[in-house]
Scaffold this active site. Structure first.
Site, PDB file in Angstrom:
ATOM      1  N   GLY A  93       0.812  -1.219   0.000  1.00  0.00           N
ATOM      2  CA  GLY A  93       0.000   0.000   0.000  1.00  0.00           C
ATOM      3  C   GLY A  93       0.846   1.270   0.000  1.00  0.00           C
ATOM      4  O   GLY A  93       2.079   1.236   0.154  1.00  0.00           O
ATOM      5  N   HIS A  94       0.144   2.385  -0.114  1.00  0.00           N
ATOM      6  CA  HIS A  94       0.780   3.707  -0.171  1.00  0.00           C
ATOM      7  C   HIS A  94       1.608   3.985   1.081  1.00  0.00           C
ATOM      8  O   HIS A  94       1.232   3.612   2.183  1.00  0.00           O
ATOM      9  CB  HIS A  94      -0.292   4.780  -0.312  1.00  0.00           C
ATOM     10  CG  HIS A  94      -1.273   4.782   0.821  1.00  0.00           C
ATOM     11  ND1 HIS A  94      -1.035   5.430   2.005  1.00  0.00           N
ATOM     12  CD2 HIS A  94      -2.469   4.183   0.963  1.00  0.00           C
ATOM     13  CE1 HIS A  94      -2.054   5.249   2.815  1.00  0.00           C
ATOM     14  NE2 HIS A  94      -2.956   4.485   2.209  1.00  0.00           N
TER      15      HIS A  94
END
Lengths: 357, 357, 357
Positions: free
Chosen positions: A247-248
Site C-alpha cells: 500500500g501507499h
C-alpha cells in the site's frame, strides 16, 4: 562438463571431495537435478535430514554433500563423485548457473516500440516489441524491457534492471539498478485514498512516488502503490513474490522477503531481513522490527518486536499460537468438562451443607 | 501560491484562521506535505490525536487545523499560518489538488491503436499506443484509454472514464461515466462455472455481462467476472482496491469500499456503504447489509445485519472477536486450570465420602 | 427455438416432460434465465431446496425440473412447459450453449503481431493484434491467441487452446490441448528461490519448466511459477480461478478445482478431484489426497488424507472446526465460569478443613 571442472568453477578445490582418493572418478555432467530425480550424468545436492537417505539410492552421478563424513563415505562406497561444503544448496545454485542461461533477447530497440523523443536511453538497452515509454523517462545502461511493457512519464529505470512482459511502471516511479520486475506487475499506481463527503467517496490526489532501491525483485502481477504525498519505498535487495500488494507510503527495509499474496495496508514500516509467509496481512501503520518472521496467513498490527516469530490472526508468538491452536480443537471437550465440574461442585456444595451442623 | 490564496481557493475565508490577527503572516507555499515531513514553504494538516503533538514541532509554514482553540493558539504562538475547518483531511485533499496535476496524455488516437471500424468514438477521446478495440464498442466523450488496453466486442465505456495501461475489458461489459480502471485489471471475464460430468469438469457457458455504474474505481490487477446468466453489477461510487476478486453475479451496492485482496465468491450481495478490510472473503450468496464494516481477513457468510462491525473467520461482532481472540492465547493456561480443578474436585469428593457416616 | 426443440437437442425426449400430456404447450423460447429472474419466453432450471419454491411463482415459460413428481404436477397446474432430469443444472448448461455463442475472433494473423520466423504455426490459428511470439514456439492447430499476449521462447501451445488478452507465457512452458488461459495470467515465470549469502539474498537460477496438460483452465491474473530444476505440472482438466498462485514444483492432479485467491507454496502435491475454496493457502510440501475439500481460507500443511473435508487455519476436520469455532465466541464466558469454579472449590476446601476433626 567434467565433474572436476565443476569443482574448479565453484572454487571448491580445497574442500573435501572424492577427487583426492579417486581422481579417475570424474563423470561427464550434463545437468543439475533434484536428488530424488537424479539420472546418470547429473549432479544433485543433499541438504537437510529429509534428503539424507537419498545418498543411498540416488541415480545421480555426482553429489554436493554437507560436511558429514558418514554421508561422504557412503557416497564413495556407491562409486559416486562428490564434493562437500558448508551450504550444499549454495553449491547447487552455482552449479545451476553453469548449465542454465536465462533467456536474454538480442539488445536493440524493436521498431514497433513507441518511445517519446524526450526519453533518455542508456547504452546497450534492449526494448521489446510494442513497448511504450512516455515522456521524460530515464533508462539506464543494459536495461532489458520485454514486450508490451508500459512506462508512464518521469520515471527512472536503473542499470541492468529487467522489466518482464506486460508490466506497468507509473509516473514518477524510480527503480534502482539490478532490479527485476516480473510479468504483469504494476508499480507506482495511485494509492487507495478517498474521503467521504456527503455520503460519496471523493478521491484524494495521489501526488507521491514509489521508489525501488537496487536489487529489488517484484513478482508477477504484484502491485505497489504510490502515496498522496511522500514516498512508498522498498529498500535494496528486498524480494517480493507474486500477487503481493504494497500500500501507499509503506517503508520496507533492505533484504526482506515476502511470499505470494502478502498484503500490506498503508504506511506499514519494516526494518531489514523481515520474512513474511504467504497471505500474511499487515494493518495500517504496522511497524515490524528487524528479522521478524511471520507464518503464512498471519495478521499483523501495531508493533512487532525485532526477532519475533509470530503466527495467527491477530498474530502471537509462534509457541503460544501452536499451543493454543492445538487446544482449539479440544474446545468442545473443554466445554463439556467445564459443565461436568459445575455439576460436581454443585453436588459437593449440597453434600457439605448436609454435613454442616 | 500565497497561503491566503489557498484559503481563498479552498473557500475557507469565513473560517477561523491566522489571517485575521496576522494578515502579514502569509508565506509562499510550494507544496503539500505530511505534517511529520514538513519543511519551510509547505502546508500540512492535523487530524486525530496521534498527529496533534506535531503542532509544536512541525517545520511546515502553514497548517490546516481542526476546530480546536488550543491548537490554534499554539500554532499562532509558533508563528505559523493556519486555517481551521471541521475536516482538515478534506482541506488537505483540496490543497493537494491545487498543486498536483495528474498525468493526462494528449487527446487523440495513437496511430498504432487497432480500432475496429464499427466502434463508435465520442468527442475528444484519448487512445494510447497499441490499444485494441474490437467491434461494436461504444466509447464516450473525453474517455482516456492508456497504452496496451484491450477491449472485447459489444462493450460501452462512459464519458470521462479512464482505463489505465494493460487492462482488459471483456465482451458485453458496460462501464459508466467517470470510472477509473487501474492498470492490469480485468473486467467481465468468464465466471468460474463448471459442472462435474462423469468425473470431468465441463464449462457452463458464461453468457451474462458485467456492469459498472458511474464513478466506480477498480484497482490494479483486480478481476470482476461475468455470470452464466444475468449480471454482475457494481453500483455507483464504489471503490475497489488492488488484487480484489469479484465473482459472477455479485450485486455490489453504491459507495462501498473494498481494500486490497478482498475476494467475493459468486452471488454475493451488498447494500450501500459497506467497508471490507484487506483480504476479507465472502462465501457464495453472502448478503451484507448497509454500512457493515468487516475487519481485515474476516470470513463472511450468510446474512450480515446492517450496521454490524465484524471480525474473524467465521466473522463475529467485533467486541466478541476481540474478547475471544484475547483469551485464545490463554487457552493453554485455561486447560491447565481445568485439569487442576478436576483433581481438586476429585480430592474433595473422596474427603466428603470419608466424612460421611 | 420451440421448447420441444430444446428437449430434442438436449436429448431428453425419453425423460418425463409436459410434452406428453400437453404436446400443444410448446412455447417459443428466446433465452435462458435464472428462475428468480424468469420472464415470458425464457427457460430456467430448479435445483436445490432453496429454489424449489420458485416453481409456484416464476414467470419463466419453461422449466428444467428434478425428478420430483410434486414439482412436476405443480408446474403442469401453472400451465408451464417442463422437462425433468437427474441433474437440472446440466440441462441448464446445455440449454445455455444453444443460445450463447462465445466471442470468437476471425481466424488469421493480425498484421501487427510480431512472430519470430522460427515459430511453427498450426492450421487455422487466430493471432490477435500486437501479439508477440518469441523464437522456437510451437503453436497447435485452431489455437486462438488474443491481443497483446506475449509468448517467450521455446514454448508449446496445444491444439484449440485459447490465450486471452494480455497474458504471458514464459520460456519452456508447455500448454496442452483445449486449455483456456484467461486475461492477464502469467504462466511459467521464475520460481521464488533465493539463498541468503552474507546477509544478502542471491537468486537461484530457475531452469525448470511449467507444464499444463489438456483441458486446464487458468483464471485471470493467476500466476504459475516454474522451478529451479524439474517441473511444475497441472494435470488434465484442472480448473484454477482468478488470482490464484501456484508455486514452483507443484504437482497438481487431474480434475482439481481451486477458487479465487488460493495460494500454493512450493512443492505442493495434490491427487485428483481436490477442491480448494477461496483464499485457501498450502505450505511448502503439503501433500493433499484425492477428493479432499478445503473450506474457504483454510491453511493446509503436512499430509491431508484422501476424502477429508477440512476447514480453519491450521486446518481441521470440518466437524471439529465448526464445533470449535462455535465455542470460540463463548470463550469469555468459559473463562468466567472457570474463575467461579476456582472460587467455589477454594471455599469447599476451606469448609472441609473446618469439618475435619
Amino acid at each position: 562438463m567434467k565433474f572436476s571442472d565443476i569443482v574448479q568453477q565453484l572454487d571448491l578445490t580445497t574442500e573435501k571431495s572424492s577427487l583426492k582418493p579417486f581422481p579417475e572418478r570424474d563423470p561427464e555432467i550434463t545437468a543439475v537435478t533434484p536428488v530424488q530425480a537424479g539420472t546418470a550424468g547429473t549432479i544433485s545436492y543433499i541438504e537437510g535430514q529429509k534428503f539424507q537417505a537419498y545418498v543411498a539410492t540416488t541415480e545421480s552421478s555426482a553429489l554436493i554433500l554437507p560436511e558429514d563424513p558418514e554421508m561422504q563415505a557412503q557416497a564413495s562406497d556407491r562409486g559416486l563423485a562428490w564434493v562437500s561444503m558448508a551450504e550444499p544448496r549454495w553449491g547447487f545454485a552455482q552449479a545451476l548457473a553453469l548449465f542454465y542461461q536465462p533467456y536474454q533477447p538480442h539488445p536493440g530497440i524493436h521498431p514497433t516500440a513507441v518511445i517519446d523523443e524526450s526519453v533518455q536511453l542508456g547504452k546497450n538497452v534492449t526494448i521489446g516489441a510494442h513497448v511504450v515509454i512516455h515522456p521524460d523517462a530515464v533508462i539506464g545502461d543494459d536495461v532489458c524491457i520485454h514486450a508490451n511493457v508500459v512506462i508512464y512519464p518521469q520515471t527512472a529505470i536503473g542499470d541492468r534492471t529487467v522489466l518482464h512482459a506486460n508490466c506497468v511502471i507509473h509516473e514518477h516511479t524510480q527503480i534502482g539498478a539490478d532490479c527485476v520486475v516480473h510479468s504483469g506487475a504494476v508499480i507506482g499506481s495511485e494509492g487507495f485514498g478517498f474521503i467521504l463527503r456527503e455520503g460519496r467517496w471523493v478521491k484524494i490526489p495521489q501526488s507521491g512516488r514509489t521508489i525501488l532501491e537496487a536489487e529489488v525483485e517484484v513478482g508477477c502481477n504484484t502491485t505497489i502503490d504510490r502515496p498522496s504525498v511522500g514516498e512508498t519505498r522498498i529498500q535494496a535487495n528486498t524480494k517480493l513474490d507474486n500477487l503481493v500488494h504494497i500500500g501507499h507510503n509503506c517503508q520496507i527495509g533492505p533484504s526482506c522477503v515476502m511470499a505470494a499474496q502478502v498484503g500490506l495496508a498503508g504506511q506499514v514500516e519494516t526494518a531489514d531481513h523481515v520474512i513474511l509467509g504467504g497471505q500474511v496481512g499487515a494493518a495500517n501503520q504496522t511497524s515490524i522490527g528487524a528479522n521478524v518472521q511471520a507464518g503464512a496467513k498471519a495478521g499483523l498490527h501495531g508493533k512487532i518486536a525485532p526477532g519475533s516469530i509470530v503466527m495467527g490472526n491477530p498474530a502471537s508468538p509462534y509457541r503460544t499460537f501452536l499451543k493454543s491452536s492445538a487446544i482449539y480443537n479440544r474446545l468442545p471437550q473443554m466445554q463439556h468438562t467445564l459443565k461436568e465440574l459445575q455439576q460436581q461442585v454443585a453436588t459437593l456444595q449440597q453434600q457439605i451443607e448436609t454435613l454442616n451442623p
